[in-house]
Scaffold this motif. Structure first.
Motif, PDB file in Angstrom:
ATOM      1  N   ASN A 375       0.818  -1.210   0.000  1.00 15.13           N
ATOM      2  CA  ASN A 375       0.000   0.000   0.000  1.00 15.13           C
ATOM      3  C   ASN A 375       0.855   1.264   0.000  1.00 15.13           C
ATOM      4  N   ALA A 380       3.114   5.680  -3.066  1.00 16.96           N
ATOM      5  CA  ALA A 380       4.282   6.503  -3.412  1.00 16.96           C
ATOM      6  C   ALA A 380       4.388   6.646  -4.931  1.00 16.96           C
ATOM      7  N   LYS A 382       1.782   6.129  -7.103  1.00 18.82           N
ATOM      8  CA  LYS A 382       0.564   6.782  -7.589  1.00 18.82           C
ATOM      9  C   LYS A 382       0.606   8.302  -7.396  1.00 18.82           C
ATOM     10  N   TYR A 383       1.131   8.751  -6.246  1.00 22.51           N
ATOM     11  CA  TYR A 383       1.121  10.183  -5.972  1.00 22.51           C
ATOM     12  C   TYR A 383       2.429  10.887  -6.372  1.00 22.51           C
ATOM     13  N   ILE A 410       3.708  14.715  -5.263  1.00 20.54           N
ATOM     14  CA  ILE A 410       2.913  15.934  -5.028  1.00 20.54           C
ATOM     15  C   ILE A 410       2.863  16.348  -3.560  1.00 20.54           C
ATOM     16  N   GLY A 411       3.160  15.399  -2.649  1.00 15.77           N
ATOM     17  CA  GLY A 411       3.169  15.761  -1.231  1.00 15.77           C
ATOM     18  C   GLY A 411       1.774  15.918  -0.653  1.00 15.77           C
ATOM     19  N   ILE A 420      -4.925  11.751   7.282  1.00 12.04           N
ATOM     20  CA  ILE A 420      -4.854  10.763   6.207  1.00 12.04           C
ATOM     21  C   ILE A 420      -4.960   9.318   6.686  1.00 12.04           C
ATOM     22  N   TYR A 425     -10.686   9.035   4.381  1.00 15.35           N
ATOM     23  CA  TYR A 425     -10.143  10.385   4.199  1.00 15.35           C
ATOM     24  C   TYR A 425      -9.227  10.443   2.980  1.00 15.35           C
ATOM     25  N   ARG A 426      -9.436  11.435   2.137  1.00 12.71           N
ATOM     26  CA  ARG A 426      -8.592  11.601   0.960  1.00 12.71           C
ATOM     27  C   ARG A 426      -8.107  13.043   0.930  1.00 12.71           C
ATOM     28  N   GLY A 437      -9.343   6.412  -5.690  1.00 15.26           N
ATOM     29  CA  GLY A 437      -9.173   5.547  -4.516  1.00 15.26           C
ATOM     30  C   GLY A 437     -10.311   5.765  -3.550  1.00 15.26           C
ATOM     31  N   GLY A 439      -9.707   5.962  -0.083  1.00 18.86           N
ATOM     32  CA  GLY A 439      -9.239   6.559   1.175  1.00 18.86           C
ATOM     33  C   GLY A 439      -9.260   5.558   2.317  1.00 18.86           C
ATOM     34  N   PHE A 468       6.847   8.143   4.397  1.00 17.54           N
ATOM     35  CA  PHE A 468       6.127   7.405   5.437  1.00 17.54           C
ATOM     36  C   PHE A 468       7.154   6.592   6.202  1.00 17.54           C
TER      37      PHE A 468
END
Ligand code: ADP
Length: 481
Positions: A375, A380, A382-383, A410-411, A420, A425-426, A437, A439, A468
């Motif tokens: 996950n 990492a 995906k974003y 993108i942070g 998060i 939560y997204r 996704g 969330g 993370f």
């Protein structure tokens, strides 16, 4: 008493009357004004010249004229009147609140010949009282509308005040008592513990608790705050409690629904996936390239569906406390390498770089921890659509093995970071196709890590990337719960 002494006394008395801020007035038993000090001039708007010789009734509003009859009656009986609050009328017709004290004046023989009156302007106080009353009304309506019970308890946890109590007890029945007098012993003991803790630590407390009253089990949303005096001393607790049974039950039905729906979806999808894979094998044996390509795309979409449904299932299991864990020794470094290798095979856009070692063997659930790693690394990737790599850094601290997953994407804005790990939560706009996704991934990952006695934290700078940190305790038993 000689002449001079009497003169001096009289002069002193006159000076006192003149300088008093209270209106001081005297009158005969026929209500005729005989003296009128400076304060009376200011308070009622008549000069002494205008007032003396007139009836005192001129400053009494028409509807209150009977007050003068009652006052005179009392005076004749020699009764003093203390702090009588009423309204008087000024020369310009405006009204003022006054507090009156009236005493009989006697002659040498002791006959009552008139009265001395002191009037104090209590307009300011009345205004404050009215403002206070209005403010209380407002608060009480708000509490009523929100079905909120508000109370205070002293340091011995005796109720000193309660508003909007449960229908069973009136506030008079509750004041002076403690929770043990109304609530089941076990629940009372629990409430007592948390309230004592609030008094001791001075920190507020919030929780939804289940309580069994005569109406059966109900849920209450409790806020308990230290009750502080102005200089900060804690003298008890102030609490609110709101019955949230309906909301909690609705939430439970919704969770139940998600759990059943995802179960029901899982079965047909698994069958579909099975047949698709059989077909892929057959077609590749037959060399039918075009159909094979389409089937492989179908298979990829089915895998996405399976992932989503599994997330839903896991989240509802966590919510119901039913996610099960195995505990086996895991040689962490090879485990991370294997997981990353598998991911690298299906992630052509990014290079996944591992550095460092933990040299740790930990106790945990391989599948669940694998799920966490997958996950974090897929997030990492995906974003960070513009980046080319993701770093996985292995190290140890004194008590834990650390796995850092660092991307250059993108942070996450600081305002989102604390949320998060919450369910659903997204932090980024879900309307953007790239970042689809539910969330739930981080919520599940965080829960799994917590159950391993570890921690999952985030550091991020918008536009620069995110790290993370997954820490897993060295030599720690899988925590129960
Ligand atoms: P989702 O399925 O939406 O990715 P997650 O629970 O995995 O759900 O993540 C929650 C939210 O945290 C995401 O919607 C995203 O906004 C943010 N997020 C997670 N990982 C990253 C990351 N590496 N970089 C930037 N944002 C992230």
């Amino acid at each position: 008493m000689n002449q001079i002494e009497t003169e001096t006394e009289r002069a002193m008395f006159a000076a006192l009357v003149a300088s008093s801020e209270d209106a001081i007035v005297s009158k005969t038993l026929q209500s005729i004004i005989t003296s009128w000090n400076v304060a009376a001039e200011h308070m009622f708007g008549y000069t002494a010249e205008e007032a003396i010789g007139q009836s005192i009734r001129m400053i009494i509003p028409p509807e209150l004229q009977q007050e003068e009859d009652e006052i005179l009656e009392k005076l004749r009986q020699g009764i003093q009147i203390q702090h009588y609050e009423t309204v008087r009328q000024r020369k310009d017709g405006t009204r003022i609140y006054v507090s009156l004290s009236i005493s009989p004046i006697k002659d040498r023989e002791g006959n009552i010949i008139g009265a001395a009156k002191i009037a104090r302007d209590i307009g300011e106080r009345k205004k404050l009282e009215e403002e206070l009353h209005e403010s209380q009304e407002r608060t009480q309506s708000a509490l009523k509308a929100g079905s909120v019970t508000l109370y205070q308890q002293d340091r011995d946890l005796r109720y000193t005040w309660i508003f909007n109590p449960l229908p069973v007890y009136s506030s008079e029945e509750i004041v002076g008592k403690t929770d043990a007098d109304f609530v089941e012993p076990e629940e009372a003991a629990y409430l007592t513990t948390i309230k004592r803790q609030v008094i001791e630590t001075g920190e507020s407390y919030h929780e939804v608790v289940k309580a069994t009253g005569i109406a059966g089990a109900r849920y209450f949303d409790l806020f308990i705050e230290p009750w502080r005096l102005r200089h900060g001393q804690v003298v008890g607790v102030t609490g609110t409690s709101r019955d949230v049974t309906e909301q909690v039950e609705l939430e439970q039905r919704k969770d139940n629904f998600i759990s059943i729906a995802s179960h029901e979806l899982r079965t047909p999808i698994t069958v579909l996936r099975g047949f698709t894979q059989i077909l892929i094998r057959k077609l590749s044996q037959q060399g039918v390239e075009q159909s094979l390509g389409m089937l492989q795309k179908m298979d990829a979409q089915i895998s996405r569906l399976v992932k989503l449904i599994d997330e839903l299932l896991d989240a509802s299991k966590i919510q119901a406390g039913r996610l099960e864990y195995e505990a086996e020794p895991i040689d962490l470094d090879p485990f991370v390498h294997e997981t990353v290798d598998v991911l690298q095979a299906s992630s052509p856009t990014h290079i996944l770089r591992i550095s460092g070692t933990t040299d740790a063997i930990i106790l945990g659930d391989k599948d669940r921890l694998g799920q966490v790693l997958i996950n974090l690394i897929t997030n990492a990737i995906k974003y960070s659509p513009q980046a080319k790599s993701v770093d996985i850094l292995l190290s140890t601290s004194e008590k834990a093995a650390l796995i850092r997953i660092r991307d250059y994407g993108i942070g996450i804005a600081p305002s989102h970071q604390q949320f998060i790990f919450d369910r659903f939560y997204r932090a980024h706009d879900s309307s953007k196709k790239t970042f689809r996704g539910l969330g739930m991934g981080l919520y599940i990952a965080h829960e799994i890590v917590k159950r391993h006695g570890g921690d999952l934290t985030v550091e991020s700078e918008e536009g620069k990337g995110t790290t993370f940190t997954l820490s897993l305790p060295l030599n720690k038993e899988l925590s129960q719960g």
